[in-house]
Design a protein around this motif. Structure first.
Motif, PDB file in Angstrom:
ATOM      1  N   ARG A  48       0.869  -1.187   0.000  1.00  0.00           N
ATOM      2  CA  ARG A  48       0.000   0.000   0.000  1.00  0.00           C
ATOM      3  C   ARG A  48       0.902   1.232   0.000  1.00  0.00           C
ATOM      4  O   ARG A  48       1.660   1.456   0.942  1.00  0.00           O
ATOM      5  N   THR A  49       0.843   2.014  -1.054  1.00  0.00           N
ATOM      6  CA  THR A  49       1.710   3.187  -1.185  1.00  0.00           C
ATOM      7  C   THR A  49       0.907   4.473  -0.977  1.00  0.00           C
ATOM      8  O   THR A  49      -0.161   4.656  -1.568  1.00  0.00           O
ATOM      9  N   LEU A  50       1.426   5.349  -0.144  1.00  0.00           N
ATOM     10  CA  LEU A  50       0.813   6.652   0.091  1.00  0.00           C
ATOM     11  C   LEU A  50       1.625   7.726  -0.630  1.00  0.00           C
ATOM     12  O   LEU A  50       2.695   7.473  -1.168  1.00  0.00           O
ATOM     13  N   ARG A  51       1.121   8.938  -0.631  1.00  0.00           N
ATOM     14  CA  ARG A  51       1.865  10.031  -1.267  1.00  0.00           C
ATOM     15  C   ARG A  51       3.207  10.238  -0.582  1.00  0.00           C
ATOM     16  O   ARG A  51       4.207  10.547  -1.210  1.00  0.00           O
ATOM     17  N   ARG A  52       3.224  10.112   0.712  1.00  0.00           N
ATOM     18  CA  ARG A  52       4.471  10.245   1.460  1.00  0.00           C
ATOM     19  C   ARG A  52       4.683   8.960   2.262  1.00  0.00           C
ATOM     20  O   ARG A  52       3.896   8.627   3.132  1.00  0.00           O
ATOM     21  N   GLY A  53       5.748   8.245   1.928  1.00  0.00           N
ATOM     22  CA  GLY A  53       6.028   7.016   2.645  1.00  0.00           C
ATOM     23  C   GLY A  53       5.078   5.898   2.238  1.00  0.00           C
ATOM     24  O   GLY A  53       4.452   5.937   1.185  1.00  0.00           O
ATOM     25  N   SER A  54       4.984   4.899   3.093  1.00  0.00           N
ATOM     26  CA  SER A  54       4.114   3.767   2.801  1.00  0.00           C
ATOM     27  C   SER A  54       3.647   3.125   4.095  1.00  0.00           C
ATOM     28  O   SER A  54       4.237   3.343   5.154  1.00  0.00           O
ATOM     29  N   GLN A  55       2.589   2.361   4.000  1.00  0.00           N
ATOM     30  CA  GLN A  55       2.094   1.603   5.133  1.00  0.00           C
ATOM     31  C   GLN A  55       2.477   0.136   4.963  1.00  0.00           C
ATOM     32  O   GLN A  55       2.898  -0.291   3.892  1.00  0.00           O
ATOM     33  N   LYS A  56       2.310  -0.633   6.029  1.00  0.00           N
ATOM     34  CA  LYS A  56       2.622  -2.052   5.951  1.00  0.00           C
ATOM     35  C   LYS A  56       1.727  -2.724   4.916  1.00  0.00           C
ATOM     36  O   LYS A  56       0.554  -2.395   4.781  1.00  0.00           O
ATOM     37  N   ALA A  57       2.317  -3.685   4.205  1.00  0.00           N
ATOM     38  CA  ALA A  57       1.550  -4.431   3.203  1.00  0.00           C
ATOM     39  C   ALA A  57       0.419  -5.208   3.882  1.00  0.00           C
ATOM     40  O   ALA A  57       0.511  -5.578   5.054  1.00  0.00           O
ATOM     41  N   GLU A  58      -0.643  -5.459   3.104  1.00  0.00           N
ATOM     42  CA  GLU A  58      -1.811  -6.126   3.663  1.00  0.00           C
ATOM     43  C   GLU A  58      -2.069  -7.481   2.995  1.00  0.00           C
ATOM     44  O   GLU A  58      -1.860  -7.644   1.799  1.00  0.00           O
ATOM     45  N   HIS A  59      -2.547  -8.418   3.803  1.00  0.00           N
ATOM     46  CA  HIS A  59      -3.039  -9.702   3.312  1.00  0.00           C
ATOM     47  C   HIS A  59      -4.550  -9.598   3.156  1.00  0.00           C
ATOM     48  O   HIS A  59      -5.224  -8.956   3.960  1.00  0.00           O
ATOM     49  N   SER A  60      -5.092 -10.257   2.132  1.00  0.00           N
ATOM     50  CA  SER A  60      -6.529 -10.195   1.882  1.00  0.00           C
ATOM     51  C   SER A  60      -7.314 -10.890   2.990  1.00  0.00           C
ATOM     52  O   SER A  60      -6.752 -11.639   3.803  1.00  0.00           O
ATOM     53  N   VAL A  61      -8.617 -10.657   2.988  1.00  0.00           N
ATOM     54  CA  VAL A  61      -9.492 -11.346   3.946  1.00  0.00           C
ATOM     55  C   VAL A  61      -9.350 -12.858   3.797  1.00  0.00           C
ATOM     56  O   VAL A  61      -9.234 -13.587   4.802  1.00  0.00           O
ATOM     57  N   ASN A  62      -9.348 -13.334   2.566  1.00  0.00           N
ATOM     58  CA  ASN A  62      -9.265 -14.777   2.332  1.00  0.00           C
ATOM     59  C   ASN A  62      -7.945 -15.365   2.806  1.00  0.00           C
ATOM     60  O   ASN A  62      -7.898 -16.503   3.293  1.00  0.00           O
ATOM     61  N   GLN A  63      -6.857 -14.597   2.688  1.00  0.00           N
ATOM     62  CA  GLN A  63      -5.570 -15.095   3.162  1.00  0.00           C
ATOM     63  C   GLN A  63      -5.517 -15.120   4.689  1.00  0.00           C
ATOM     64  O   GLN A  63      -4.931 -16.025   5.283  1.00  0.00           O
ATOM     65  N   ARG A  64      -6.137 -14.150   5.327  1.00  0.00           N
ATOM     66  CA  ARG A  64      -6.222 -14.167   6.796  1.00  0.00           C
ATOM     67  C   ARG A  64      -7.012 -15.391   7.258  1.00  0.00           C
ATOM     68  O   ARG A  64      -6.640 -16.068   8.224  1.00  0.00           O
ATOM     69  N   ARG A  65      -8.086 -15.693   6.557  1.00  0.00           N
ATOM     70  CA  ARG A  65      -8.882 -16.863   6.904  1.00  0.00           C
ATOM     71  C   ARG A  65      -8.124 -18.164   6.604  1.00  0.00           C
ATOM     72  O   ARG A  65      -8.218 -19.145   7.356  1.00  0.00           O
ATOM     73  N   LEU A  66      -7.372 -18.152   5.513  1.00  0.00           N
ATOM     74  CA  LEU A  66      -6.581 -19.323   5.145  1.00  0.00           C
ATOM     75  C   LEU A  66      -5.577 -19.667   6.236  1.00  0.00           C
ATOM     76  O   LEU A  66      -5.345 -20.843   6.528  1.00  0.00           O
ATOM     77  N   LEU A  67      -4.988 -18.662   6.846  1.00  0.00           N
ATOM     78  CA  LEU A  67      -4.018 -18.911   7.918  1.00  0.00           C
ATOM     79  C   LEU A  67      -4.649 -19.733   9.036  1.00  0.00           C
ATOM     80  O   LEU A  67      -4.046 -20.701   9.524  1.00  0.00           O
ATOM     81  N   LEU A  68      -5.853 -19.387   9.449  1.00  0.00           N
ATOM     82  CA  LEU A  68      -6.508 -20.131  10.523  1.00  0.00           C
ATOM     83  C   LEU A  68      -6.838 -21.555  10.080  1.00  0.00           C
ATOM     84  O   LEU A  68      -6.742 -22.506  10.882  1.00  0.00           O
ATOM     85  N   LEU A  69      -7.214 -21.722   8.822  1.00  0.00           N
ATOM     86  CA  LEU A  69      -7.487 -23.065   8.313  1.00  0.00           C
ATOM     87  C   LEU A  69      -6.216 -23.907   8.318  1.00  0.00           C
ATOM     88  O   LEU A  69      -6.233 -25.082   8.709  1.00  0.00           O
ATOM     89  N   LEU A  70      -5.111 -23.317   7.905  1.00  0.00           N
ATOM     90  CA  LEU A  70      -3.833 -24.029   7.902  1.00  0.00           C
ATOM     91  C   LEU A  70      -3.419 -24.431   9.310  1.00  0.00           C
ATOM     92  O   LEU A  70      -2.942 -25.555   9.538  1.00  0.00           O
ATOM     93  N   LEU A  71      -3.599 -23.544  10.250  1.00  0.00           N
ATOM     94  CA  LEU A  71      -3.239 -23.839  11.632  1.00  0.00           C
ATOM     95  C   LEU A  71      -4.097 -24.972  12.186  1.00  0.00           C
ATOM     96  O   LEU A  71      -3.615 -25.818  12.946  1.00  0.00           O
TER      97      LEU A  71
END
Length: 291
Positions: A48-71
């Motif tokens: 995620r790129t802002l005009r000044r600097g950047s924020q931490k990259a994001e994982h999609s909703v489905n990838q967040r859910r996938l993590l719990l399924l994998l665990l």
């Protein structure tokens, strides 16, 4: 209890770790997340790129859910590489959950290298023996069958001489001489529309061999996987339309045509893709074999 249903927004790596901790998996940390991304268990986050600097990259909703399924699934498998079948299955059957770039990494993880690829090949050989082996096949014939097919499944080239040896090995377990020599009959398993004969099994083994060999050589890219997925989806649709009739005619193999559980679908994803990929490669290559 915190579950995947509680996740409704994309999240940073910190939020993925928080998800895992909230679900009771306190061992999850940043290093493990990055390791799972490299193995294709999870996808890379989006920048995620802002005009000044950047924020931490994001994982999609489905990838967040996938993590719990994998665990949740991790405690059910002997090797971490087996977890790669979870994202593979999601990519194989549903759009929008796992991108091809992730599936390609997961594919390499599931097949593995060295000891892992040998395990995949031997598991396939033993599974095939359970399906086609005659009850009167000798222990020696069974052991030879598993050895030859496991070697081919681990990347050994199938030469003209090797194919003849394979043919003998398959015939010895499917049509043992003590039963079939005098009668001259040919054994055909399953329904009449799709009988499993010695030659059918030979084609199946050749397909697995070429797919594993191509993968171990690093020659299975995203485009090839996507073609295999398209073939798999089309053939699955045809199969589902005929499954009831096939099961009714399959006799002793009727169990092969029952509806699989969700767990079985995850467990079979890698081998299904391997076979479809192999058939695709086999049918488009020249038919000559090295001596």
């Amino acid at each position: 209890m915190y579950t995947w249903q509680d996740i409704t927004e994309p999240g940073t790596i910190d939020e993925l770790i928080a998800d895992a901790h909230a679900a009771g998996y306190s061992e999850m940390n940043e290093r493990l997340i990055h390791s799972w991304i490299a193995k294709g268990l999870l996808d890379q986050p989006l920048l995620r790129t802002l005009r000044r600097g950047s924020q931490k990259a994001e994982h999609s909703v489905n990838q967040r859910r996938l993590l719990l399924l994998l665990l949740d699934k991790r405690s059910q498998v002997a090797h971490l590489s087996a977890l790669a079948q979870v994202p593979l299955a999601m990519w194989l059957w549903w759009d929008g959950y796992v991108p091809t770039r992730q599936a390609q990494r997961a594919w390499g993880t599931w097949v593995g290298r060295g000891r892992r690829s040998k395990e995949v090949a031997r598991e396939g050989a033993v599974g095939l023996l359970e399906q086609v082996g005659h009850q009167l096949a000798t222990p020696t014939a069974r052991a030879r069958f598993v050895r030859i097919i496991a070697e081919l499944g681990n990347g050994k080239a199938l030469t003209v001489r090797g194919r003849a040896e394979l043919l003998d090995a398959v015939r010895d377990v499917m049509e043992p001489e003590s039963v079939f020599a005098a009668s001259g009959l040919v054994r055909a398993l399953g329904p009449a529309q799709t009988p499993m004969t010695v030659e059918t099994v030979i084609g199946y083994v050749e397909a697995l061999s070429i797919a594993l060999g191509r993968t171990l050589d690093g020659k299975v890219g995203g485009a090839l996987l996507e073609r295999a997925r398209a073939v798999h989806r089309a053939s699955t649709a045809d199969y589902l339309a005929q499954r009831g009739d096939l099961a009714a005619e399959a006799g002793g193999l009727a169990d092969l045509f029952r509806e699989p559980t969700l767990q079985e679908q995850f467990d079979q994803a890698g081998r299904q893709l391997l076979l479809v990929l192999g058939m695709h490669l086999l049918h488009r290559r020249p038919q000559a074999h090295p001596v």
